[in-house]
Write an enzyme that holds these catalytic residues in place. Sequence first.
Site, PDB file in Angstrom:
ATOM      1  N   ASP A  38       0.852  -1.198   0.000  1.00 24.43           N
ATOM      2  CA  ASP A  38       0.000   0.000   0.000  1.00 24.43           C
ATOM      3  C   ASP A  38       0.881   1.239   0.000  1.00 24.43           C
ATOM      4  O   ASP A  38       2.039   1.193   0.421  1.00 24.43           O
ATOM      5  CB  ASP A  38      -0.896   0.016   1.247  1.00 24.43           C
ATOM      6  CG  ASP A  38      -1.853  -1.162   1.254  1.00 24.43           C
ATOM      7  OD1 ASP A  38      -2.120  -1.724   0.189  1.00 24.43           O
ATOM      8  OD2 ASP A  38      -2.323  -1.507   2.365  1.00 24.43           O
TER       9      ASP A  38
HETATM   10  N1  URA Z   1      -1.224  -5.954   3.773  1.00 17.16           N
HETATM   11  C1  URA Z   1      -1.743  -4.699   3.776  1.00 17.16           C
HETATM   12  O1  URA Z   1      -2.804  -4.462   4.329  1.00 17.16           O
HETATM   13  N2  URA Z   1      -1.043  -3.747   3.153  1.00 17.16           N
HETATM   14  C2  URA Z   1       0.142  -3.952   2.563  1.00 17.16           C
HETATM   15  O2  URA Z   1       0.732  -3.020   2.032  1.00 17.16           O
HETATM   16  C3  URA Z   1       0.667  -5.252   2.573  1.00 17.16           C
HETATM   17  C4  URA Z   1      -0.042  -6.249   3.185  1.00 17.16           C
END
Ligand code: URA
Length: 237
Positions: free
Chosen positions: A106
Amino acid sequence: MNLQRLDKIISSQLNISRKLARNDIHRGRVTVDGVTVRDTAFQVCADSAVIEYDGQAVSYKKFLYLVLNKPKGVLSASNDKTRQTVVDLVPEPLRRPDLAPVGRLDRDTTGLLLITDDGAFAHKIISPKSGIFKKYRVLLDGSLTKETAEAFEKGITLTDGTQCLPARLEILGESEAEVEICEGKYHQIKRMFGTVGLGVNELCRIKIGGLALPEDLPVGFCRELTAEELENIVKIT
Ligand code: URA
């Protein structure tokens, strides 16, 4: 034998257009095994020939494998019209046309991200079938309990009914933990904690398989993986 056209090698390894590579070859800037070659279609054994461009060795690498310490606010994508992407952080000498992140973090997630132009390798790392665990350090907005760890171990069912594979949760403090998952569903860790009423304040990936985020790699920096690091990734942890 890995035979390839000279213009293809020059263009891919120096990250210049095929047209520019052809011009440079015509102009005599390229030698193969010490001899100037002006034929752009000249077949070269990419693995063994000594290729030089303006007298500088061109080392042939079929694929490039990079490790990035991803900062917050950067998009896990190859390109975007307006936003900065992880591939924008690759320094110029390491740029290649097909570089892409291996899976996605993310925008607000930090830490270990692999970048490569080897699609088959990327698929292998991402696929849950490979059983390669990805480890994250998490800071939460509430308290962790033994029951949370047990629920993760059984496999969380997300609020939309999606079933997650069993995950490992090690509690490090009241609101701090390390979580390991071997799949990469959309916002998976945030959604898994959401099912037990916890919000994620900070998320950092610290390991993929047997490869830890290199301690000496500053945030926002990217470098090539060593052969040993590359091997470590696929070691089952
Ligand atoms: N899980 C998430 O919620 N975000 C990420 O960036 C990676 C794994």
